[in-house]
Design a protein around this motif. Structure first.
Motif, PDB file in Angstrom:
ATOM      1  N   LEU A 244       0.771  -1.439   0.013  1.00  0.00           N
ATOM      2  CA  LEU A 244       0.137  -0.203  -0.050  1.00  0.00           C
ATOM      3  C   LEU A 244       0.935   1.405  -0.116  1.00  0.00           C
ATOM      4  O   LEU A 244       0.107   2.378  -0.098  1.00  0.00           O
ATOM      5  CB  LEU A 244      -0.934   0.178   1.216  1.00  0.00           C
ATOM      6  N   ALA A 245       2.132   1.063   0.025  1.00  0.00           N
ATOM      7  CA  ALA A 245       3.176   2.398   0.196  1.00  0.00           C
ATOM      8  C   ALA A 245       2.866   3.231   1.345  1.00  0.00           C
ATOM      9  O   ALA A 245       2.762   4.436   1.165  1.00  0.00           O
ATOM     10  CB  ALA A 245       3.081   3.053  -1.267  1.00  0.00           C
ATOM     11  N   ILE A 246       2.658   2.680   2.462  1.00  0.00           N
ATOM     12  CA  ILE A 246       2.449   3.345   3.695  1.00  0.00           C
ATOM     13  C   ILE A 246       3.795   3.815   4.235  1.00  0.00           C
ATOM     14  O   ILE A 246       4.800   3.040   4.297  1.00  0.00           O
ATOM     15  CB  ILE A 246       1.590   2.438   4.790  1.00  0.00           C
ATOM     16  N   ALA A 247       3.829   4.925   4.752  1.00  0.00           N
ATOM     17  CA  ALA A 247       5.283   5.472   5.464  1.00  0.00           C
ATOM     18  C   ALA A 247       5.459   4.622   6.578  1.00  0.00           C
ATOM     19  O   ALA A 247       4.362   4.567   7.178  1.00  0.00           O
ATOM     20  CB  ALA A 247       5.187   6.768   5.567  1.00  0.00           C
ATOM     21  N   THR A 306       2.143   8.539   7.603  1.00  0.00           N
ATOM     22  CA  THR A 306       1.839   8.658   6.200  1.00  0.00           C
ATOM     23  C   THR A 306       1.121   9.838   5.541  1.00  0.00           C
ATOM     24  O   THR A 306       1.590  10.392   4.604  1.00  0.00           O
ATOM     25  CB  THR A 306       0.856   7.399   5.851  1.00  0.00           C
ATOM     26  N   ILE A 307       0.266  10.543   6.461  1.00  0.00           N
ATOM     27  CA  ILE A 307      -0.506  11.754   5.914  1.00  0.00           C
ATOM     28  C   ILE A 307       0.537  12.744   6.123  1.00  0.00           C
ATOM     29  O   ILE A 307       0.690  13.594   5.180  1.00  0.00           O
ATOM     30  CB  ILE A 307      -1.566  11.912   7.109  1.00  0.00           C
ATOM     31  N   VAL A 308       1.434  12.927   7.014  1.00  0.00           N
ATOM     32  CA  VAL A 308       2.370  13.995   7.197  1.00  0.00           C
ATOM     33  C   VAL A 308       3.335  14.002   5.960  1.00  0.00           C
ATOM     34  O   VAL A 308       3.738  14.960   5.308  1.00  0.00           O
ATOM     35  CB  VAL A 308       3.085  13.874   8.515  1.00  0.00           C
ATOM     36  N   VAL A 309       3.965  12.528   5.701  1.00  0.00           N
ATOM     37  CA  VAL A 309       4.917  12.359   4.925  1.00  0.00           C
ATOM     38  C   VAL A 309       4.140  12.982   3.304  1.00  0.00           C
ATOM     39  O   VAL A 309       4.757  13.669   2.531  1.00  0.00           O
ATOM     40  CB  VAL A 309       5.668  10.949   4.649  1.00  0.00           C
ATOM     41  N   GLY A 310       3.289  12.254   3.031  1.00  0.00           N
ATOM     42  CA  GLY A 310       2.357  12.572   1.884  1.00  0.00           C
ATOM     43  C   GLY A 310       2.034  14.013   1.609  1.00  0.00           C
ATOM     44  O   GLY A 310       2.051  14.529   0.512  1.00  0.00           O
ATOM     45  N   SER A 311       1.784  14.798   2.710  1.00  0.00           N
ATOM     46  CA  SER A 311       1.374  16.163   2.592  1.00  0.00           C
ATOM     47  C   SER A 311       2.720  17.048   2.334  1.00  0.00           C
ATOM     48  O   SER A 311       2.552  17.840   1.474  1.00  0.00           O
ATOM     49  CB  SER A 311       0.590  16.605   3.631  1.00  0.00           C
ATOM     50  N   PHE A 312       3.643  16.748   3.239  1.00  0.00           N
ATOM     51  CA  PHE A 312       4.647  17.832   3.099  1.00  0.00           C
ATOM     52  C   PHE A 312       5.842  17.514   1.969  1.00  0.00           C
ATOM     53  O   PHE A 312       6.209  18.602   1.401  1.00  0.00           O
ATOM     54  CB  PHE A 312       5.398  17.865   4.366  1.00  0.00           C
ATOM     55  N   MET A 332      -3.859   6.881   1.124  1.00  0.00           N
ATOM     56  CA  MET A 332      -3.745   5.714   1.819  1.00  0.00           C
ATOM     57  C   MET A 332      -3.638   5.924   3.506  1.00  0.00           C
ATOM     58  O   MET A 332      -4.095   5.172   4.336  1.00  0.00           O
ATOM     59  CB  MET A 332      -2.330   4.929   1.442  1.00  0.00           C
ATOM     60  N   GLY A 333      -3.172   6.928   3.980  1.00  0.00           N
ATOM     61  CA  GLY A 333      -2.930   7.464   5.186  1.00  0.00           C
ATOM     62  C   GLY A 333      -4.430   7.586   5.914  1.00  0.00           C
ATOM     63  O   GLY A 333      -4.826   7.103   7.092  1.00  0.00           O
ATOM     64  N   TYR A 334      -5.415   8.382   5.094  1.00  0.00           N
ATOM     65  CA  TYR A 334      -6.585   8.766   5.506  1.00  0.00           C
ATOM     66  C   TYR A 334      -7.234   7.392   5.618  1.00  0.00           C
ATOM     67  O   TYR A 334      -8.236   7.039   6.626  1.00  0.00           O
ATOM     68  CB  TYR A 334      -7.325   9.650   4.571  1.00  0.00           C
TER      69      TYR A 334
END
Length: 513
Positions: A244-247, A306-312, A332-334
């Motif tokens: 899923l490519a989750i951080a 994951t949300i932080v990495v994808g957003s920044f 995927m983080g959400y």
């Protein structure tokens, strides 16, 4: 009686036999010089095969909610059937969208469509897996096809590099899955999801504490406290997070998405996500639901990361494919937040978000593949954000469609993406995950910036010379218009998406009882 039971697997059997015939067909026409465009013939046959597969699925009568075949290793239920129908419909659109791209990039191999069908067969078996061994084989069937699809352009160093990275890290994640499964088998003596659920239910509810103290201590340490079980599940979970490519297990996805042919990236980003979450739900909600309190907090931490990495990280991207890759990571983080709640409403919002993600991703990547620059950029595969400049002047309607879908997945009100995101925030607040909700809302606002930047480039970028794009074929534009109006309909009346997710969740909870 066994034959009539196994006939429930007729759609997958039909797909497997059709792939064999398609290989024979492609082999014969590839040695005939009369057929110059081999890929088109095989591609349209693939669309026909998937359409007939959908027809068989819709007409396949499910006698009960929990129908298990092949020694209980495959389960035929409403959850698997609904998910397979959705994946098959999205795959048909994907086939139609990639035709022009394959012609422009001169990918004239009939094996490409066959590889996609093999990957879809693996994805369908993931949705119906009721055993860890079956799930592993299905994941490997999908992954091996994806490895080759990533490295298909042998004359491109980027494509070969992407395929090699995907293969190495995919093999590593598969080894983690096997290691965790072997430990779980050593502890429990089974790899079947139904047997594991019954075993742990018996341990929690019916074990007689008056038995021998040493036996009770062993059972308590292994099953109730779950030391070895937790250890095994952590490996299985990390393996699926790689897919899923989750951080922090996302590092491979950026290079693979950027280096692979865009048609392959299309499938990587849109199609397999739902199947992996179906497998996660079967493992953690059906077989090991008693361990919810123990694995929930780790999933929440990974979801926020994951949300932080994808957003920044997406803020600094200059290439559109890399930006969309980070966008996929944040989404995927959400979904992982909804998955971690452990409630009925959380599962409902999980399926709701995945459904919207697939439809919006289908629309975005279709527009991405349609935009082919003229003249000296005609062979350019990856697009910079600057390549979208002045798109509104050359094709105002397409720019409007693209902007609307981007703002929808960004979560701007009153788009349908906002309704789904606010639903995830609400279910996380209901289970007292206030910090997670606050961080997710702030990151959602931050990630909106790079979606708005794309809109700014399309409509307000001052360029010395406008970009010239290739004309769009009529059947492709019809598909894009249909997808856009479907999203518009969901915005006007979101009852459909909520009802769809509610029915799936309700049927899932009925089978878990």
């Amino acid at each position: 009686m066994l034959i009539f039971k196994e006939i429930q697997l007729l759609p997958e059997i039909f797909l497997g036999i059709s792939i064999i015939y398609l290989i024979i067909h492609g082999t014969f026409i590839s040695v005939n010089n009369k057929y110059l465009l081999i890929q088109n013939s095989v591609l349209y046959l693939s669309v026909l095969i998937i359409s007939l597969f959908c027809f068989l699925l819709i007409n396949n009568t499910i006698e009960c909610n929990d129908f298990q075949i092949f020694n209980n290793t495959i389960i035929i239920d409403y959850l698997g059937s609904f998910s397979k129908i959705l994946i098959a419909i999205v795959s048909i659109f994907c086939f139609l969208m990639i035709q022009r791209y394959l012609t422009v990039q001169k990918i004239n191999y009939f094996e490409y469509s066959v590889l996609i069908l093999f990957a879809l067969l693996g994805i369908f078996f993931i949705c119906s897996s009721n055993d860890l061994i079956t799930a592993y084989l299905a994941i490997e069937l999908q992954s091996l096809s994806f490895y080759i699809m990533a490295a298909l352009k042998k004359d491109s160093a980027f494509s070969v590099d992407a395929g090699l990275k995907y293969f190495i890290l995919g093999a590593f994640s598969s080894s983690l899955f096997l290691f965790g499964s072997s430990i779980l088998y050593g502890v429990s003596g089974t790899t079947n999801f139904e047997d594991l659920k019954n075993l742990f239910f018996w341990v929690y509810s019916s074990y007689d504490c008056t038995q021998d103290a040493s036996d009770y201590t062993f059972v308590k340490d292994v099953f109730i406290n779950g030391g070895l079980i937790q250890f095994a599940l952590s490996f299985i979970f990390v393996s699926l997070l790689f897919k899923l490519a989750i951080a922090p297990f996302h590092l491979w996805s950026i290079d693979v998405y950027e280096g692979s042919p865009s048609s392959s990236t299309f499938f990587f980003a849109v199609v397999p996500k739902l199947a992996i979450f179906i497998l996660l739900v079967r493992i953690f909600y059906s077989s090991f639901f008693e361990y919810t309190a123990k694995w929930r907090y780790y999933i929440v931490i990974l979801a926020v990361l994951t949300i932080v990495v994808g957003s920044f990280a997406g803020l600094e991207q200059k290439k559109l494919k890399s930006l969309l890759a980070y966008s996929s990571i944040s989404h995927m983080g959400y979904t992982l937040i909804a998955f971690s709640t452990g409630t009925f409403e959380g599962l409902q919002m999980l399926f709701c978000y995945l459904f919207l993600y697939m439809i919006a991703g289908l629309c975005i990547w279709s527009i991405f593949l349609m935009l082919q620059l003229k003249y000296k950029y005609v062979k350019k595969q990856n697009k910079d954000l600057a390549d979208l400049s002045s798109l509104s002047k050359s094709n105002n309607i397409l720019a409007l469609f693209f902007s609307t879908v981007l703002l929808s997945i960004a979560g701007l009100p009153p788009m349908v993406g906002f309704l789904v995101k606010i639903g995830i925030f609400l279910v996380s607040i209901e289970v007292s995950m206030y910090f997670v909700s606050i961080v997710s809302i702030l990151c959602s606002v931050i990630s909106t910036f790079y979606y708005i930047r794309i809109v700014k480039i399309m409509f307000f970028e001052n360029s010395t010379a406008g970009k010239l794009y290739q004309p769009i074929k009529s059947h492709i534009s019809i598909v894009i218009v249909c997808l856009f109006y479907f999203l518009l309909f969901l915005f006007i009346n979101p009852t459909l998406i909520y009802l769809f997710s509610y029915k799936i969740t309700l049927l899932l909870t009925m089978t878990m009882m």
